[in-house]
Write a protein that holds these residues in place. Structure first.
Motif, PDB file in Angstrom:
ATOM      1  N   HIS A 365       1.019  -1.158  -0.020  1.00 24.43           N
ATOM      2  CA  HIS A 365       0.000   0.023   0.101  1.00 24.43           C
ATOM      3  C   HIS A 365       0.940   1.476  -0.065  1.00 24.43           C
ATOM      4  O   HIS A 365       1.857   1.122   0.633  1.00 24.43           O
ATOM      5  CB  HIS A 365      -0.803   0.149   1.083  1.00 24.43           C
ATOM      6  N   ARG A 366       0.449   2.202  -0.626  1.00 23.68           N
ATOM      7  CA  ARG A 366       1.133   3.592  -0.550  1.00 23.68           C
ATOM      8  C   ARG A 366       0.821   4.327   0.637  1.00 23.68           C
ATOM      9  O   ARG A 366      -0.449   4.143   1.270  1.00 23.68           O
ATOM     10  CB  ARG A 366       0.521   4.273  -1.856  1.00 23.68           C
ATOM     11  N   ILE A 367       1.626   4.928   1.031  1.00 22.07           N
ATOM     12  CA  ILE A 367       1.689   5.854   2.232  1.00 22.07           C
ATOM     13  C   ILE A 367       0.519   6.788   2.037  1.00 22.07           C
ATOM     14  O   ILE A 367       0.452   7.432   0.977  1.00 22.07           O
ATOM     15  CB  ILE A 367       2.689   6.694   2.701  1.00 22.07           C
ATOM     16  N   GLY A 368      -0.769   6.903   3.027  1.00 19.86           N
ATOM     17  CA  GLY A 368      -1.777   7.791   2.670  1.00 19.86           C
ATOM     18  C   GLY A 368      -3.038   6.876   2.245  1.00 19.86           C
ATOM     19  O   GLY A 368      -4.016   7.542   2.213  1.00 19.86           O
ATOM     20  N   THR A 369      -2.863   5.638   2.138  1.00 26.99           N
ATOM     21  CA  THR A 369      -3.955   4.992   1.507  1.00 26.99           C
ATOM     22  C   THR A 369      -5.073   5.047   2.825  1.00 26.99           C
ATOM     23  O   THR A 369      -4.682   4.830   3.934  1.00 26.99           O
ATOM     24  CB  THR A 369      -3.467   3.358   1.279  1.00 26.99           C
ATOM     25  N   ARG A 370      -6.237   5.088   2.283  1.00 30.66           N
ATOM     26  CA  ARG A 370      -7.255   5.042   3.309  1.00 30.66           C
ATOM     27  C   ARG A 370      -8.150   3.947   2.981  1.00 30.66           C
ATOM     28  O   ARG A 370      -8.547   3.349   2.121  1.00 30.66           O
ATOM     29  CB  ARG A 370      -8.117   6.496   3.123  1.00 30.66           C
ATOM     30  N   ASP A 371      -8.698   3.388   4.093  1.00 28.36           N
ATOM     31  CA  ASP A 371      -9.579   2.125   4.144  1.00 28.36           C
ATOM     32  C   ASP A 371     -11.139   2.578   3.875  1.00 28.36           C
ATOM     33  O   ASP A 371     -11.238   3.858   3.749  1.00 28.36           O
ATOM     34  CB  ASP A 371      -9.495   1.197   5.338  1.00 28.36           C
ATOM     35  N   VAL A 372     -11.898   1.559   4.031  1.00 27.08           N
ATOM     36  CA  VAL A 372     -13.433   1.752   3.607  1.00 27.08           C
ATOM     37  C   VAL A 372     -14.128   2.805   4.368  1.00 27.08           C
ATOM     38  O   VAL A 372     -14.901   3.242   4.196  1.00 27.08           O
ATOM     39  CB  VAL A 372     -14.072   0.502   3.345  1.00 27.08           C
ATOM     40  N   ALA A 418      -8.425  -3.646   4.580  1.00 27.85           N
ATOM     41  CA  ALA A 418      -9.646  -2.992   4.474  1.00 27.85           C
ATOM     42  C   ALA A 418     -10.093  -2.004   3.654  1.00 27.85           C
ATOM     43  O   ALA A 418     -10.752  -0.984   3.869  1.00 27.85           O
ATOM     44  CB  ALA A 418     -10.231  -2.672   5.862  1.00 27.85           C
ATOM     45  N   ALA A 419      -9.139  -1.827   2.472  1.00 29.09           N
ATOM     46  CA  ALA A 419      -9.235  -0.829   1.494  1.00 29.09           C
ATOM     47  C   ALA A 419      -9.643  -1.234   0.187  1.00 29.09           C
ATOM     48  O   ALA A 419     -10.034  -2.455   0.103  1.00 29.09           O
ATOM     49  CB  ALA A 419      -7.599  -0.322   1.459  1.00 29.09           C
ATOM     50  N   PHE A 420      -9.589  -0.457  -0.709  1.00 29.80           N
ATOM     51  CA  PHE A 420     -10.225  -0.602  -2.151  1.00 29.80           C
ATOM     52  C   PHE A 420      -8.871  -1.194  -2.987  1.00 29.80           C
ATOM     53  O   PHE A 420      -7.722  -0.505  -2.826  1.00 29.80           O
ATOM     54  CB  PHE A 420     -10.588   0.575  -2.725  1.00 29.80           C
TER      55      PHE A 420
END
Length: 587
Positions: A365-372, A418-420
């Motif tokens: 995952h890239r830094i800054g990724t947000r989950d749902v 728990a992300a896209f």
């Protein structure tokens, strides 16, 4: 005085015996096999082995059966160096015989793709607090240039050294002459501006342990999780249908590449894979470096494919097909520990060595990724500059795969953030869109008392990444291998462990019909799938969309089929049944 001397002699003899038995008690195991010396030498490559349990006398090292000539072996304690004549050798299993002991077999690839890993003195913390390689970078050369010549030119111009390569992708690894991160970043910027350079890949990897591990509390019972994918029904169908003399089906061996570090061959699940596994033509074989413990990531992932049956731990799917199977090769290899670049180098070698299916139970995952829920993801993070290089690296791999090996399938875990899974600027490699990449999400048994084929029988594992890029879900929780027979292994959960269920199913389908292409395999998996979750409205993805929704075309264009709009849950039994049916349609 004589009695004292005799007692001393007896004591020495006793200590010698104890020393011998202590050494003999250490099993003969290969824990490392890597290219060493000049990684660019193709005619006489050198391989270094780390071996435990070696005795003082000369070991017999075998590659594809015949022993190595003693003059090509150098031994220094537990380290062995082998020089191989590539013109007269081929990739294959390597193992050691010594004093009635036989080691685990490892896969020695004579492929040209190898990259060096940084040692502890050559990694630093970057501004994001992530471990990054200081002096090792990989350069992707534009297609129109002679890769080796251009890599040498760049190395000379920037006072660097070419130390590794992935030639099929025109990628070359340079060791820079830099002392700190500012100097490295300046060099990367200058090299990246060269006309001949497509991209520069920096590694943000340290001494990684496992990848893609979901640490949330697992369910108490993991034994029934695979029933949600009809695991045992599939084994039974394969054994019964393919052994039917009235309607014989020609079986085809399949080679599977698993990108993992190692497997514990002291665990009962893998104890009978030692030595010349292929002496049994129809059995499943495992080739891997030996791990220290049975609960490691590689042991668990590989166990879902190939663990021995009824040993108290895993029950390997492909191992269950041995009675009638064609002989599956499960090759566990990650090359060196050089991060994502090493994963790709090992994948290229495995494909060139005949792997038809690759199991990638990893992702970043890239830094800054947000989950749902809008919260930041904190697992397997990389900086933006690293993600940019990795994306180019993966793009080159899949372009090469489509061009040179269009029948190979890569099965990848969706991830546990728990992300896209589909956002290519935030998640790799599952966000790539290509027929040859299958993305697997994770589910677990729900608490509802409903039939097996009910959409509510299983529910999405909360940590699993999801959305329309995910092709299918499979059981995320499994019982891992145990150190002792009849002992229950620890429960592991994550999309890492859902992935080999799909990879194993695809391998079994290909053993029935090797003519199936990636797009056909995806269609059969989706056509055979059971449902999970609520019906989708086919609008842009929402948090509840677990996979791409099942389409009318995947249900014989029946617009009224109740499966339409639901997410797809792996049905291993039905997938094998459709693979058999595809033989008649292909005739």
């Amino acid at each position: 005085m004589g009695k004292l001397r005799a007692g001393a002699v007896g004591l020495v003899a006793m200590l010698s015996c104890l020393s011998f038995y202590a050494a003999a008690a250490t099993p003969l195991r290969i824990t490392q096999l890597q290219r060493c010396g000049d990684l660019l030498e193709m005619q006489q490559p050198t391989f270094c082995l780390q071996v435990t349990g070696l005795q003082k006398n000369q070991p017999q090292i075998r590659l594809n059966g015949p022993p190595f000539s003693a003059n090509r072996i150098e031994q220094d304690g537990e380290q062995i160096r082998l020089q191989i004549d590539a013109a007269s050798a081929r990739s294959g299993p390597l193992w050691i015989d010594q004093q009635n002991q036989t080691s685990n077999p490892v896969w020695l690839s004579l492929g040209s793709s190898h990259v060096a890993a940084a040692d502890q003195s050559a990694v630093v913390k970057n501004r994001d607090g992530l471990t990054t390689y200081l002096d090792l970078v990989s350069v992707i050369i534009e297609e129109g240039y002679d890769g080796p010549a251009e890599a040498r030119r760049l190395a000379k111009h920037y006072d660097a050294e070419v130390v590794g390569a992935i030639p099929p992708l025109n990628i070359y690894q340079l060791r820079l002459s830099v002392d700190d991160l500012d100097q490295r970043d300046a060099a990367v910027l200058r090299i990246g501006n060269e006309v001949s350079v497509d991209a520069v890949v920096i590694e943000e990897s340290g001494a990684e342990k496992s990848v893609e591990r979901d640490t949330a509390n697992p369910p108490i019972e993991a034994s029934e999780e695979s029933s949600s994918n009809r695991f045992l029904d599939a084994v039974n169908f394969y054994q019964r249908r393919l052994a039917k003399p009235s309607e014989p089906i020609e079986m085809h061996p399949v080679r599977i590449g698993v990108i993992e570090r190692d497997v514990d061959f002291d665990a009962p699940d893998f104890a009978d894979y030692l030595g010349d596994c292929r002496s049994g033509a129809t059995r499943t074989c495992v080739y891997a470096r030996d791990a220290e413990a049975a609960d490691g990531h590689g042991t668990t992932v590989t166990g879902i494919l190939a663990a021995g049956r009824n040993n108290g731990g895993n029950n390997g799917f492909l191992r269950g097909l041995d009675k009638v199977g064609p002989g599956f090769d499960v090759i566990v290899d990650r090359g060196s520990d050089a991060g994502i670049t090493a994963n790709i180098a090992a994948s290229v070698n495995l494909v060139e060595d005949g792997a038809r299916v690759l199991n990638w139970s990893w992702g970043i995952h890239r830094i800054g990724t947000r989950d749902v829920h809008g919260d930041p993801v904190d697992s397997l993070l990389r900086s933006g500059i690293a993600m940019s290089g990795y994306e180019e690296l993966l793009e080159e791999f899949f372009l090469w795969l489509r061009r040179a090996h269009p029948d190979v399938v890569v099965v990848n875990s969706a991830g546990n953030g728990a992300a896209f899974s589909s956002r290519d600027d935030y998640r790799l490699p599952s966000s790539f869109i290509t027929d040859q990449l299958f993305v697997v999400g994770g589910h677990q048994r729900s608490s509802k008392d409903v039939d097996l084929d009910d959409p509510d029988y299983a529910t999405r594992r909360k940590a699993s990444n999801s959305d329309m890029r995910v092709d299918i879900t499979a059981a995320a929780c499994t019982a891992g291998s145990a150190a002792l027979a009849e002992q229950a292994g620890p429960v592991h959960c994550g999309t890492s462990y859902a992935t080999p269920l799909v990879a194993g199913t695809i391998a079994a389908m290909l053993s029935i019909n090797p003519e199936l292409q990636p797009d056909q395999l995806r269609m059969l998996l989706r056509r055979s799938a059971m449902t999970i979750g609520q019906e989708s409205d086919f609008e842009p993805m929402e948090a509840d969309d677990l996979t791409a929704p099942i389409l009318p075309s995947e249900r014989e264009n029946d617009l009224n089929n109740p499966d339409i709009g639901h997410s797809a849950r792996l049905d291993m039994y039905k997938a094998l049944e459709l693979a058999v049916e595809s033989l008649d349609k292909g005739r």
